[in-house]
Structures are given as C-alpha cells and as structure tokens.
Write an enzyme that holds these catalytic residues in place. Structure first.
Site, PDB file in Angstrom:
ATOM      1  N   ARG A   1      -6.923  10.562  -0.268  1.00  0.00           N
ATOM      2  CA  ARG A   1      -6.629  10.948  -1.232  1.00  0.00           C
ATOM      3  C   ARG A   1      -7.600  11.487  -2.445  1.00  0.00           C
ATOM      4  O   ARG A   1      -8.310  11.996  -3.029  1.00  0.00           O
ATOM      5  CB  ARG A   1      -5.571  10.092  -2.156  1.00  0.00           C
TER       6      ARG A   1
ATOM      7  N   HIS B   1       0.864  -1.528   0.101  1.00  0.00           N
ATOM      8  CA  HIS B   1      -0.271  -0.350  -0.254  1.00  0.00           C
ATOM      9  C   HIS B   1       0.738   1.159  -0.093  1.00  0.00           C
ATOM     10  O   HIS B   1       1.941   1.531   0.619  1.00  0.00           O
ATOM     11  CB  HIS B   1      -0.892  -0.115   1.057  1.00  0.00           C
TER      12      HIS B   1
END
Lengths: 607, 254
Positions: free
Chosen positions: A256, A236
């Site tokens: 994000r 990740h």
C-alpha cells in the site's frame, strides 16, 4: 531426582529474535557473561518476516520529520493509552539504533545523496521507514546475528524454557530442555531478559510461526510479574487468504505504501467510505491525491489505505460481512493498477516488493504485477505483554526484564507499522544494559530444588498419560480447538457473551490439557513440544479474554460490538493482569500517569 | 479429495528407514502442510524443523523426490501424486532425527570468518554515504536465508564430508557479501585460501541450481573470490615483493 545440566550466566536472554540479540549484544558489551536461548536455530526468529522497514525519524527524505512527530504519531496510533515515556524514548533513540546497525554492516536502500532512504507507512506522517526492498527484517536479524557471534555470547539453539526460577521475589534463572535430545537444562543467572515475541499461535489465522506461543508473557505471569494491555491484539489487515494452506501469511503494508489500493468485489475503493475523525486532516480527499502522496508529493495527504492497521482491518471485515468480499473471503489488494500511471510499473513492483512478487507467484500462482491479490486480516502482533519500567525494561519482578513484542507499553492500543523493529532496537538495547547493571549489583540467588523437581515432573507427565480419567487427549487437537475458540470468540470484533463463552471454553481446554498424552521418546518430539507450550497458550488466551471483557469500549485494535464507541474515562487507565494468591487471574485498572507538559504540548500541536 | 502417499525417512543416528503415510491433498497445499498433517494425525513425534512457512527463514530444508527443496515452498501440484513422494533429510549433514539434521557446522564455519569492519564514518554525525548501485551489488548475497540447501548439494561437503576444511557455498556467499560491502576494509583473501578452503570448489554450480533465493552463487560470489585470492596471494609481482620482506606470522596449514 530429575537429571539436568547446569549453566551459569550473569545475564540470561530468553529469545533470539531482534530484541534478544540486541539485548545480548548490549549486555555482553557491559562486560558480563551472557547466555542466549533460541527456541529455533539462530537467525530464524520471526524478525526475519518483517518486511516494510524500521521506523526512525532520520529526516533523510523529509526534513520536517523529527522525534516529536514520531512521538505524536505513535501516541495517536496507540490511541493515547501508550506508556508515553516509552514512546518518547523510542522516538528519540530509534535513529541511533538504525545507525548502529549500519555500523555493524546492515545495508539499507539509499537516497540519491547516499543516505538511508525512507518510505511511507500507515500512521506515519512523513516517509520514515528505513528499508531494504521488502526484506528489512532479514537484513536486521542477520546483521545482529553476525555481530553477536563474535561477542563471546553463549548461544543455546533449539532450547525451550519451561519455567523461571524464583528466589523469594526475585528471578534467579530458568529451567528448560533442548529439542535435540530432550534433556533438561538449568540456567542459573543474576538477571533474566525475556524477548520471546508474540502470541499469534493462540489464533487460527496468523502470520506467526509455531514459536509464538506467548512463552515470555506466561513465564513472567507465573513468576508473579504483571502483564498489561493484553486486550490489544493486532490483526494485520492484509494476510493471504487463498489457497487455504497459506492463509494468514503476511502481505506487507509496503504494497500500500508503494501505491497499492484496496477494492471490494464491486471495484470500489471502500477505504474512502469511513475515515476516522482523528485522521481526517491527514487523509487524501481523492484517489488522485492519494496516488501523488505515494509518489512522494509532499503537499499531498495519505490515501486511506494507509490509515492505521486496526481501522483498515475493521473496514475489510465490514466489506466481507456485507457480502462485498472476494470469492475466497477477502478483499482485493491491487498494485497492478499502477501500470496505467507508470511506464515501467512491472519492473518497479518487482524491484520494490520482490518477496511479495515471489510469494504470490510461488504459493498462489498469481502475478501481482498483472492482477490483484486477495487479502484478509491475520493475527499479527501483540501490543500487550510484560509490564516494564520505561527506562530499564525491568518488570514488576526484580531481576526479570522484558523487551520487544513480549513487553508492553510503547504501542498502546495499536502499533504502527515499522515501530516494532525500532522497538526491538531501542528497548532490546536498554534491557541488555540494565540487566547487565542489575547482574553486576546482585549475586546469584538461590535455586529451589523443589521448583526444579516440580517443573521436570510436570514436563514428563504427558509421557505417562495412560489411564487418566476422561481418556487421553492429543496435544495438536487441544491446540487446534483453542485456536478456533480464540479466532471465533475473541477476534477482531468482540462481544461480551462470546467472550464469556470463550472464558469458559478456555477453562475446559485447561482440563483437557491435563489429559494430554504424547508418544515416542524425548528426542526432537514435536508432539511433546506442542503439549508443553499448551499452558502458555492457555494463559495468554485467558489474559486476553479477561482484559477484553473488562475494557467496555472500543479503542485501537480492541473493538467491542456491544460498546462500539470510545469512552474517554477508559482512556485514563491500562488493564493490568496478574496472578492472585490462589492462582486465580486478577485484572485491575491502572491509572495512566499524567503526561509531562512538554510532551502534552507536542501532542496538541500535532493533532 | 485426492490423496497422496508420502514416503518419509524415519530414524536417528543409529539407523532408519522410509515409512509410507497416506494423506489428503487439498488445493494449494505444500509439502510441509502434508508433513504437518501426517504429524498431527498419524505420527505425533515426527521430527521436522520449520518456522515461517513462507520461504523466508530457511528452516524446512529437505530432499523431496531427491531434490533439495524448502518444503514450505514446494507445492503439491508440482509433484506427481500417482507415485509415492519421498521426503528425506538433507544428506550432507549428520542426522538428528527423521527430517532434522545437525547443521551446526555452518554456524561454526561462520564464526571463523573475519567479521565486518567499516571504514571511518563519512560525515561528522557518524554516518556513511553510499550509492544505491554499490548497495545493489551485494543485495543478492544478503538475500540468503541460510537454508543450507547449497551446502547440501555441494559434493565437497556431501560426498567428501570436508565440513571443517571447506566452508561451502553458503559461507562463501557470506564472505563475498563482506568483501564487496561498500564500507568494509578487511581483506579475507588469505584466510579464504588457508582456512576456508575456497580452492576445494571446482565450480560445478550445483549450489546455484538449488538456491531458493536464486542467488548466482558460483558466478557472482565464488568465482570473484577465487580471482581475489589469485590476485592477492599468487600474483608474481606481489610474490616477489613478499620474498624481500621480513617474514610475518606463520600461515595456518592449507
């Protein structure tokens, strides 16, 4: 003779995260008796950590979405080595899985007309993730748990399985022990479902808890079942990097999705520097367009921060290696910049990302509404695992099923965020249903006492390790050294010579593992437990390394510095790992079956 | 590197004592890190329960310097290291070993609570419509990570050991989440009174103080449930109405 207690269930589910609970619920709904084994307490499994949401083409926020788009996104994200039938079933059945959860009491955030709200996530064309703030996993596991406890399922908390029991080709049960007393237990079952999750603890920096030691993959491997796609480990892109004690803890992609941007130490949005061809059409040209996308502008294209995880992780590594990283060896993830865009930005961040706010405030003294976070890649998810039939989730060993992270196929070379929670709903349900069906059609097989005796003897060997040649080893030490080895040699960027070194290193660690010695008694003994899962960690580490050596190209999460390009011919096969006749690990190429024409058309249309 | 002394409870059901272990303290370290370090370097069989190490699973509950805390969220720089730091198991539950306790009573209590039952779907496709504000109202309760620290400080459980008569704050929060769920159609007022022992709570708010998720347990969950019980079980008009109705199933003993 080993002493043990015997339990009998039609279906035994090993692992009680989302996939296990969903499988257990489905099997019990079919009217068979179900035993559910959790390594920890019920409701503590890694599913609680899932933050961003569950991907399902409900089309509540953007009516252009549908299963076809979700299917195409999943295949593109997986670089077309996915099991396309699984990707099809997943895209079609995920919305039903989410609605089922709502009927059992899950509460998702809502749209203005009262339907389930969906958010943007990397690699998904439209807003697709049903969510509850940033604690979707907790909502899901609690809903499944609270539903399951009223279904007559027998739950064995804090039990660990050591081996699967075989009768000829078939799996007929499992043998393990409980943490509380350290007593042995034999579970006799007509069908067994593996839902044990991932392998994160094979690496030093990971978002996974102690439980994720590749148990299901290793149990299946030793029972003769095939593993597939083991070279594909998802790192990740955003884990915490500072302070050291929290290194690896996940920072949700939702940051994000809500407008957070990645910058290097020069303040540059470096994600604009490298946009893969496959995604160029779908990616924003300017920072302004990216911002509009996160704020729901349907004509805008996604910012490059929301490219797939494999790509974002590699870009971050590139910046760090080039000396443009942050002081503690990461890059900056900044959500606080939206202050300049929105009047009540701080409130919005706290409302949309409450646990991220909390996590940084408490563990790093950082107020994410005011300053950027430092982040770097962390081992997060295993795309590979037990090779299963798409419809039934049965492995290549009869009577043995697998679902969720410990199974493989759906995600191909890279999983999209949000697809793991939908995976466990869709395939947990299928595994439970088909295991129940198998159990109804087959009797209890014969348990071989010699297998049980061997397992018990091996489990206790670590208590009398004195006087072994070479001296006693600490289980913690061996585990630690394995984690270092995998992190440094079979990590995000791979090379043949390093992986050969890793393979030799694993062999040496295997030898050291035979000399592990533990102290104290069998009751709740963490050292003993660590010793007992070493074999699983070593098995999956070896499988990852062997498969990664064999795939001489770069695809998805698997990046070879010595073969940096994608090789079309390598896109035609998966790598299958199985135990050979002399206990040696075998890797073979398994051609991917030709995609059905209607699905091929969908993929072409959405390219 | 500075060092600290950890005074850790060691023992099992037959008895135990505090033992001192010295270990290094690195920047940003939490208590659980120190416990792990002691475990890896000095006491390999030290029993401790933990999972996520990120404050999300609620496994590593213990009493640190006498305060119920999640060890993974208790940073060393919040504790004075010039004196020994005591770490002991939750005292409201039976001890298994060292820092691990038997919390199974909480799971049994949850099983006694009438489960969720939704109203019929609102739309033809089998789905429901809900307003965000109705969802928000119980999100606070659904944040609970089941660390059982609230149960640990509840004097009804801790001092009086009434685990089978009183479900405790965690499970009252669970009942509140069900009762205030926008879709749920069950009523749990009667069982709150007779089976779950809501009357035992005398609102000292200790549970609210220790909640790592900052759930306002007493004010937002328990008091509204008590009011609901009063409304449904003790309202004089309703009572009168009941007297003139044929008797129903006998009540469970209070």
């Amino acid at each position: 003779m080993a002493e043990y207690q015997t339990h009998e269930h039609d279906v035994l589910v090993i692992g009680a995260g989302g996939a296990g609970l969903r499988a257990a619920i489905e099997a019990s709904a079919a009217g068979v008796s179900v035993g559910l084994i959790c390594k920890s307490l019920l409701g503590k499994a890694h599913t609680v950590m899932a933050e961003g949401g569950v991907a399902a083409a409900l089309a509540n926020v953007d009516e252009r979405d549908g299963w076809q788009v979700h299917f195409a996104d999943t295949m593109r994200g997986g670089q077309y080595v996915n099991n396309w039938r699984m990707a099809e079933l997943h895209a079609k059945e995920a919305p039903g899985g989410v609605h089922e959860l709502e009927a059992w009491g899950a509460l998702f955030d809502r749209t203005s007309d009262g339907r389930i709200l969906q958010r943007h996530f990397g690699g998904h064309k439209y807003p697709r993730l049903a969510h509850v703030g940033d604690r979707t996993g907790l909502e899901m596991i609690r809903t499944l748990q609270d539903h399951a406890i009223h279904r007559g399922i027998t739950v064995y908390m804090e039990h660990t399985i050591l081996t699967l029991l075989e009768d000829g080709e078939r799996v007929v049960g499992a043998f393990g022990y409980d943490s509380e007393r350290g007593f042995f237990h034999l579970f006799h079952a007509r069908a067994v479902v593996l839902t044990t999750g991932g392998i994160g603890r094979a690496y030093k920096i990971t978002s996974n808890s102690w439980e994720y030691t590749g148990d299901g993959q290793a149990l299946a491997y030793h029972a003769g079942a095939e593993l597939v796609d083991m070279e594909f480990v998802q790192f990740h892109p955003t884990g915490m990097v500072w302070p050291p004690s929290v290194c690896g803890i996940l920072v949700t992609e939702g940051v994000r999705g809500e407008g957070g941007v990645l910058r290097n130490k020069e303040g540059r949005r470096f994600m604009f520097d490298d946009i893969p061809e496959l995604y160029r059409q779908q990616t924003a040209d300017s920072e302004e367009e990216g911002w509009r996308y996160t704020q729901g502008d349907r004509d805008a294209r996604r910012p490059p921060e929301l490219l797939t995880r494999d790509h974002v992780a590699r870009c971050i590594v590139r910046e760090i290696k080039a000396g443009r990283g942050s002081p503690h060896g990461g890059v900056y993830l900044d959500i606080s910049w939206i202050k300049g865009k929105l009047p009540s930005a701080a409130e919005r961040i706290k409302k949309k990302l409450p646990s991220m706010y909390h996590q940084f405030k408490q563990l790093a003294d950082i107020d994410i509404t005011a300053e950027p976070m430092e982040v770097g890649p962390t081992t997060h998810y295993m795309m590979g695992g037990v090779r299963v039939d798409a419809e039934s989730q049965m492995s290549t060993t009869p009577g043995l099923f697998a679902a969720g992270e410990c199974a493989a196929g759906l995600h191909g070379a890279n999983r999209l965020g949000g697809n793991s929670l939908s995976d466990l709903l869709v395939f947990g349900k299928r595994a439970g249903a088909y295991a129940a069906r198998f159990a109804t059609a087959h009797g209890f097989g014969q348990v071989r006492t010699d297998q049980v005796e061997t397992a018990a003897r091996r489990a206790l060997a670590a208590f009398d390790g004195d006087g072994r040649p070479g001296g006693a080893e600490s289980p913690y030490r061996v585990q630690h050294d394995l984690q270092e080895l995998m992190q440094n040699r079979v990590g995000i960027v791979r090379r043949e010579d390093e992986m050969v070194h890793a393979r030799d290193g694993i062999a040496r660690l295997r030898e050291r593992a035979t000399r592990v010695r533990v102290e104290g008694n069998r009751q709740y003994n963490a050292g003993w437990h660590t010793a007992l899962v070493l074999d699983n960690l070593l098995t999956v580490s070896e499988a990852i390394t062997c498969a990664a050596l064999e795939r001489r190209e770069s695809r998805g999460a698997h990046f070879r510095e010595d073969h940096p390009g994608k090789d079309a011919s390598a896109g035609a096969f998966n790598l299958v790992v199985r135990k050979g006749p002399d206990d040696e690990m075998q890797v073979r190429r398994q051609p991917i079956p030709e995609m059905r024409p209607d699905l091929k058309r969908i993929v072409e249309e959405m390219k | 590197m500075p060092t600290a002394t950890f005074r850790i409870w060691r023992g099992d059901i037959t008895g135990g004592k505090f033992c001192d272990y010295r270990t290094d303290v690195a920047e940003g370290m939490v208590v659980l890190d120190a416990i792990h370090r002691v475990q890896a370097e000095q006491v390999p069989d030290l029993a401790v329960r933990w999972n996520c190490k990120a404050g999300k699973c609620g496994s590593c509950s213990a009493e640190v310097n006498g305060m119920p805390r999640l060890m993974c969220m208790t940073r060393m720089n919040q504790l004075p290291i010039d004196a020994p730091i005591t770490v002991e198991p939750m005292r409201a539950f039976p001890l298994i070993k060292d820092l691990v306790t038997d919390v199974s009573s909480n799971y049994r209590a949850k099983q006694r609570i009438t489960p969720f039952k939704p109203r019929p779907p609102d739309a033809a496709d089998g789905t429901w419509r809900m307003a965000q504000e109705d969802v928000d109202r119980i999100q606070e309760f659904r944040k609970c990570i089941e660390c059982f620290l609230c149960q640990d400080v509840c004097h009804v459980l801790r001092e009086h050991r009434l685990h089978e008569q009183f479900i405790g704050p965690r499970l009252l929060v669970h009942v509140a989440a069900l009762e205030m769920h926008p879709l749920d159609i069950e009523s749990r007022a009667e069982e709150l009174r007779t089976v779950h022992g809501v009357g035992y709570c005398n609102i000292t708010k200790c549970c609210t103080k220790v909640c790592p998720e900052s759930i306002t347990i007493t004010d937002n969950a328990i008091i509204p449930l008590k009011e609901r019980v009063v409304d449904e079980c003790y309202d004089p008009l309703t009572k009168l109405f009941r007297i003139f109705r044929p008797a129903r199933a006998p009540e469970a003993p209070g």
